[in-house]
Write an enzyme that holds these catalytic residues in place. Structure first.
Site, PDB file in Angstrom:
ATOM      1  CG  ASP A 200      -1.939  -1.090   1.238  1.00 44.72           C
ATOM      2  OD1 ASP A 200      -2.355  -1.500   0.141  1.00 44.72           O
ATOM      3  OD2 ASP A 200      -2.336  -1.537   2.334  1.00 44.72           O
TER       4      ASP A 200
ATOM      5  CE1 TYR B  69       3.864  -6.436   3.402  1.00 36.57           C
ATOM      6  CE2 TYR B  69       3.100  -8.711   3.255  1.00 36.57           C
ATOM      7  CZ  TYR B  69       3.266  -7.461   2.691  1.00 36.57           C
ATOM      8  OH  TYR B  69       2.845  -7.230   1.409  1.00 36.57           O
TER       9      TYR B  69
END
Length: 252
Positions: free
Chosen positions: A54, A113
């Site tokens: 994002d 992540y």
């Protein structure tokens, strides 16, 4: 002449970008990489990433692929040239040839992540950390994180109205660890992630840490499969894609 496929291993600081994917209203990592490749190869070249980070999200390791028709490329030269052409906040580690049907996105077996939070104000890492002002119960947050292993449908942590056909993911690792006196890191690994999923999970776990949700509440949020029931997404600036894994047989 045969068509070859190549993987690019790269890193980027996402602060000034509108995410990985090409956007009509802002510059993206994908766009910068495609422009650099087009300059070097002297023709428009499509680049496919392992995922879509994002806006504002970083990557210490992202993988992407591109095709080239012609004599096999000198991969070291490609990496060197791309680094000269790319902005300072995007760096190529290496380029390697893979089998013609290898796919950066669909062949990835795991993605990892990390999300960083800090309890102090520090000017030099502010764009890579989410500052927390109130105490958190990390033991409870880790108890809640463990419940993620018992589920596969993560609709509650998915961005609404996307083109994704399934919200099924297999989570392999999810844990908060303390990096130093002021910094905690949430590491999560899965076979795939939904749009906004990690930030939504982190935001909801922070509600557990603040005592606003119990571990059982967290479990029920997953079961309800409703994004509106989960917490607010944590800011993107503290999130890093740190690894993408592939089966060895796709490499040449």
């Amino acid at each position: 002449m045969s068509v070859q496929r190549y993987f690019i291993y790269l890193a980027y600081d996402g602060t000034h970008y509108h995410g990985w994917q090409i956007q009509p209203n802002g510059i993206s990592i994908q766009e910068c990489l495609m422009k650099a490749l087009a300059t070097f190869l002297r023709k428009d070249t499509e680049v496919i990433g392992a995922g879509r980070t994002d806006a504002g999200v970083h990557a210490s390791l992202m993988v992407a692929h591109f095709d080239y028709e012609g004599e096999p490329l000198d991969v070291d030269k490609v990496a060197e040239k791309l680094n000269r052409l790319l902005p300072q906040d995007i760096s190529v580690y290496k380029v390697c040839r893979v089998k013609p049907d290898a796919h950066a996105r669909f062949d990835a077996t795991a993605r990892t992540y990390k999300y960083y939070i800090t309890t102090v104000k520090f000017p030099f890492n502010r764009q890579y950390r989410y500052r927390i002002h109130n105490p958190l119960d990390f033991q409870k947050m880790n108890e809640a994180a463990l419940t993620l292993f018992h589920y596969s449908d993560f609709t509650s942590f998915s961005k609404l109205h996307t083109d994704v056909k399934t919200n099924i993911c297999k989570i392999m690792h999810a844990e908060w660890t303390q990096e130093d006196e002021y910094t905690w890191v949430f590491t999560i690994q899965a076979d795939r992630f939904l749009r906004n999923m990690v930030r939504a999970i982190v935001g909801t776990l922070l509600e557990v840490g603040r005592g606003k949700l119990s571990v059982d509440d967290f479990r029920k949020i997953i079961e309800q499969q409703n994004r509106c029931k989960a917490g607010t997404s944590a800011p993107g600036n503290a999130l890093f894609l740190v690894n993408v894994e592939y089966p060895q047989e796709i490499f040449e």
